[in-house]
Design a protein around this motif. Structure first.
Motif, PDB file in Angstrom:
ATOM      1  N   THR A 128       0.846  -1.190   0.000  1.00  0.00           N
ATOM      2  CA  THR A 128       0.000   0.000   0.000  1.00  0.00           C
ATOM      3  C   THR A 128       0.879   1.238   0.000  1.00  0.00           C
ATOM      4  OG1 THR A 128      -1.704  -1.169   1.260  1.00  0.00           O
ATOM      5  CG2 THR A 128      -1.824   1.235   1.215  1.00  0.00           C
ATOM      6  N   ARG A 161      -4.659  10.856  -2.028  1.00  0.00           N
ATOM      7  CA  ARG A 161      -5.526   9.751  -2.432  1.00  0.00           C
ATOM      8  C   ARG A 161      -6.020   8.987  -1.217  1.00  0.00           C
ATOM      9  NH1 ARG A 161      -4.719   8.491  -7.892  1.00  0.00           N
ATOM     10  NH2 ARG A 161      -2.928   9.532  -8.834  1.00  0.00           N
ATOM     11  N   TYR A 163      -6.783   5.378   0.274  1.00  0.00           N
ATOM     12  CA  TYR A 163      -6.586   3.929   0.201  1.00  0.00           C
ATOM     13  C   TYR A 163      -7.317   3.343   1.407  1.00  0.00           C
ATOM     14  CZ  TYR A 163      -3.015   4.118  -3.464  1.00  0.00           C
ATOM     15  OH  TYR A 163      -2.359   4.287  -4.658  1.00  0.00           O
ATOM     16  N   GLY A 208      -8.187   6.642  -8.985  1.00  0.00           N
ATOM     17  CA  GLY A 208      -7.371   6.337  -7.823  1.00  0.00           C
ATOM     18  C   GLY A 208      -7.117   4.850  -7.702  1.00  0.00           C
ATOM     19  N   CYS A 209      -7.231   4.344  -6.473  1.00  0.00           N
ATOM     20  CA  CYS A 209      -6.896   2.932  -6.236  1.00  0.00           C
ATOM     21  C   CYS A 209      -8.044   1.982  -6.537  1.00  0.00           C
ATOM     22  CB  CYS A 209      -6.406   2.740  -4.801  1.00  0.00           C
ATOM     23  SG  CYS A 209      -7.717   2.783  -3.558  1.00  0.00           S
ATOM     24  N   TYR A 245     -11.387   1.776  -5.422  1.00  0.00           N
ATOM     25  CA  TYR A 245     -12.507   1.412  -4.547  1.00  0.00           C
ATOM     26  C   TYR A 245     -13.837   1.978  -5.053  1.00  0.00           C
ATOM     27  CZ  TYR A 245     -12.213   6.142  -2.679  1.00  0.00           C
ATOM     28  OH  TYR A 245     -12.203   7.509  -2.556  1.00  0.00           O
ATOM     29  N   ASP A 265      -6.566   6.008 -14.347  1.00  0.00           N
ATOM     30  CA  ASP A 265      -5.775   6.861 -13.466  1.00  0.00           C
ATOM     31  C   ASP A 265      -4.346   6.944 -13.987  1.00  0.00           C
ATOM     32  OD1 ASP A 265      -6.331   8.056 -10.488  1.00  0.00           O
ATOM     33  OD2 ASP A 265      -4.197   7.646 -10.786  1.00  0.00           O
ATOM     34  N   ALA A 274      -1.374   3.207  -8.186  1.00  0.00           N
ATOM     35  CA  ALA A 274      -2.804   3.167  -7.873  1.00  0.00           C
ATOM     36  C   ALA A 274      -3.515   2.137  -8.738  1.00  0.00           C
ATOM     37  CB  ALA A 274      -3.426   4.551  -8.064  1.00  0.00           C
ATOM     38  N   PHE A 310      -2.677  -1.339  -7.570  1.00  0.00           N
ATOM     39  CA  PHE A 310      -3.435  -1.651  -6.358  1.00  0.00           C
ATOM     40  C   PHE A 310      -4.877  -2.003  -6.710  1.00  0.00           C
ATOM     41  CE2 PHE A 310      -5.840  -0.844  -2.547  1.00  0.00           C
ATOM     42  CZ  PHE A 310      -4.999  -1.211  -1.505  1.00  0.00           C
ATOM     43  N   ALA A 311      -5.468  -1.230  -7.617  1.00  0.00           N
ATOM     44  CA  ALA A 311      -6.849  -1.479  -8.029  1.00  0.00           C
ATOM     45  C   ALA A 311      -6.999  -2.876  -8.636  1.00  0.00           C
ATOM     46  CB  ALA A 311      -7.293  -0.412  -9.028  1.00  0.00           C
ATOM     47  N   HIS A 358      -6.777  -5.508  -5.840  1.00  0.00           N
ATOM     48  CA  HIS A 358      -7.733  -5.534  -4.736  1.00  0.00           C
ATOM     49  C   HIS A 358      -9.195  -5.420  -5.150  1.00  0.00           C
ATOM     50  CE1 HIS A 358      -3.977  -4.562  -2.629  1.00  0.00           C
ATOM     51  NE2 HIS A 358      -4.552  -5.054  -1.564  1.00  0.00           N
TER      52      HIS A 358
END
Length: 244
Positions: free
Chosen positions: A3, A10, A12, A52-53, A55, A73, A78, A81-82, A85
């Motif tokens: 992370t 941003r 997270y 962003g990430c 969510y 993005d 980011a 991470f997206a 997750h």
């Protein structure tokens, strides 16, 4: 998947403390914007610009399984991470600059939340979104409508309701539905100076004082906002469609 470092640029979700009231409030107002957008999507193709990430893109896809959602993005970390997750059959991500992102297929709904104030050329972003929009499509966007330049070094522009709407008007996009939010200031750790931050807003007070040293007249704008809104930030999310 690591992370990224804790900043105010941003959100997270894994960095936020579920037992901390301020962290819960921060996540709540961000998710409320996405829920507002998710309930108003039209068509089949949705773009989450500056996702962003991921969510929020995930929330759009979760609540609209009949639609294809693309999150874009500029930050490779980011996007990585997206992808690690937030995965759904109707959700994908692209690492690209929001100001220059292009697509062979148009989008029926474009969502861009808390993005415009971060970019050096807001008009370029809106022009790009308008070019990506399908006929009779819509844009759902948000901005802070109280001053933020003193407290957030990642913000490059302040907006009022009037200046926000003026960005989209040249493209025939007019406000249809509005959603205003209030976030009360967080004072804990405002002037903290730790090497490793334990809260995303920690130490913001130091940055504010430095900003006023460089831009002393901005303090008048802050005081005017405080007299009107108290110790709070205000955010406006709005659905824009072409006039009929």
């Amino acid at each position: 998947m690591h992370t990224p470092a804790l900043t105010i640029e941003r959100i997270y979700p894994p960095q936020l403390d579920a037992d901390n009231k301020d962290d819960r409030e921060t996540l709540r107002i961000h998710m409320e914007r996405y829920d507002f957008a998710a309930a108003r999507l039209t068509g089949t193709r949705v773009l989450d610009m500056a996702c962003g990430c991921g969510y929020g893109s995930d929330r759009l896809a979760e609540l609209n399984p009949d639609k294809t959602v693309v999150g874009v993005d500029i930050d490779p970390a980011a996007i990585a991470f997206a992808r690690a997750h937030y995965q759904r059959p109707n959700l994908s991500y692209v690492c690209a600059d929001a100001e220059t992102f292009s697509s062979a297929e148009k989008f029926h709904s474009i969502v861009s939340l808390e993005t415009i104030e971060h970019l050096p050329r807001p008009r370029q972003l809106i022009e790009q979104c308008a070019a990506l929009l399908a006929e009779d499509g819509q844009i759902i966007a948000s901005v802070p409508i109280t001053p933020t330049l003193d407290g957030n070094p990642h913000h490059l522009h302040d907006f009022s309701t009037r200046s926000f709407f003026a960005l989209l008007r040249p493209h025939g996009l007019l406000p249809q539905e509005r959603f205003e939010q209030i976030q009360w200031w967080q004072f804990k750790g405002l002037f903290q100076r730790r090497a490793t931050k334990q809260h995303r807003s920690e130490g913001v007070g130091n940055a504010v004082l430095m900003y006023y040293r460089r831009h002393p007249l901005y303090l008048l704008r802050r005081l005017a906002s405080m007299l009107r809104y108290g110790f709070s930030n205000r955010y406006l999310t709005c659905l824009f469609r072409t006039s009929t």
